[in-house]
Design an enzyme around this catalytic site. Sequence first.
Site, short mmCIF file in Angstrom:
data_model
loop_
_atom_site.label_atom_id
_atom_site.label_comp_id
_atom_site.label_asym_id
_atom_site.label_seq_id
_atom_site.Cartn_x
_atom_site.Cartn_y
_atom_site.Cartn_z
N ALA A 10 0.85 -1.19 0.00
CA ALA A 10 0.00 0.00 0.00
C ALA A 10 0.89 1.24 0.00
O ALA A 10 1.88 1.31 0.74
CB ALA A 10 -0.91 -0.01 1.23
N LYS A 14 3.21 1.96 -6.71
CA LYS A 14 2.95 1.05 -7.84
C LYS A 14 1.99 1.64 -8.86
O LYS A 14 2.19 1.49 -10.06
CB LYS A 14 2.49 -0.32 -7.35
CG LYS A 14 1.19 -0.34 -6.58
CD LYS A 14 0.96 -1.68 -5.91
CE LYS A 14 -0.30 -1.65 -5.08
NZ LYS A 14 -0.30 -0.65 -4.00
N THR A 34 -11.23 -1.33 -10.93
CA THR A 34 -11.95 -2.38 -10.22
C THR A 34 -12.56 -1.88 -8.92
O THR A 34 -13.35 -2.58 -8.30
CB THR A 34 -11.02 -3.56 -9.89
OG1 THR A 34 -9.98 -3.11 -9.04
CG2 THR A 34 -10.44 -4.16 -11.17
N ALA A 35 -12.20 -0.66 -8.50
CA ALA A 35 -12.67 -0.13 -7.22
C ALA A 35 -14.15 0.22 -7.27
O ALA A 35 -14.68 0.59 -8.33
CB ALA A 35 -11.87 1.11 -6.85
N HIS A 49 -7.62 9.72 -8.24
CA HIS A 49 -7.02 8.97 -9.34
C HIS A 49 -7.53 9.48 -10.69
O HIS A 49 -6.76 9.63 -11.64
CB HIS A 49 -7.31 7.47 -9.21
CG HIS A 49 -6.35 6.75 -8.31
ND1 HIS A 49 -5.07 6.43 -8.68
CD2 HIS A 49 -6.49 6.29 -7.05
CE1 HIS A 49 -4.46 5.79 -7.69
NE2 HIS A 49 -5.31 5.69 -6.69
N GLU A 61 -15.14 0.58 -16.05
CA GLU A 61 -15.31 0.08 -14.69
C GLU A 61 -15.63 -1.41 -14.75
O GLU A 61 -16.56 -1.81 -15.45
CB GLU A 61 -16.40 0.86 -13.97
CG GLU A 61 -15.99 2.31 -13.76
CD GLU A 61 -16.97 3.10 -12.91
OE1 GLU A 61 -17.87 2.49 -12.31
OE2 GLU A 61 -16.80 4.32 -12.86
#
Length: 169
Positions: A10, A14, A34-35, A49, A61
């Site tokens: 976290a 990345k 994917t969130a 983001h 999404e």
Amino acid sequence: MNSLLILGGARSGKSSYGQARIESMAGDLTYIATAQAFDAEMAERIAHHQADRGPRWHTLEAPLDLPEAVAAAQHGAVLVDCLTLWVSNLILAERDCDAAGEALCAAVADCRVPIALIANEVGLGIVPDNALARRFRDAAGWLNQRLAKTVDEVVFVAAGLPLFLKSEA
């Protein structure tokens, strides 16, 4: 780069590393998210983001149907962020993580455009104390291993610095 798996902890850097690698490509860019925003804090993270990406980006999404989204994104370059949330979504939706992981590996192997996938490395800590957390850790670890065998390149990011684990042949 044809296919790249980016692992890290976290806040390791990345996502920034993956975004920079994909933005170095010419043409259209696809961000597969994917969130899911189940609370205000997550909605804020998603908005941050989105604001960080420029006008070259098109967002898909795919909180559950990630292999289908990868198969559909066949132009420009693709960034998938993040596989760890995807595994969590699959578990909560009571989906078969092994079958979904196999389908994702097949979609990545068939992808005709550069693709980078981002995942947390969750196996560096202690063994979780409950069955759900162990199931999640195991599913995420197995997916990372499968994808590492599938992709051309694997990079581990720590403190914003890339460590190259597997290079293109």
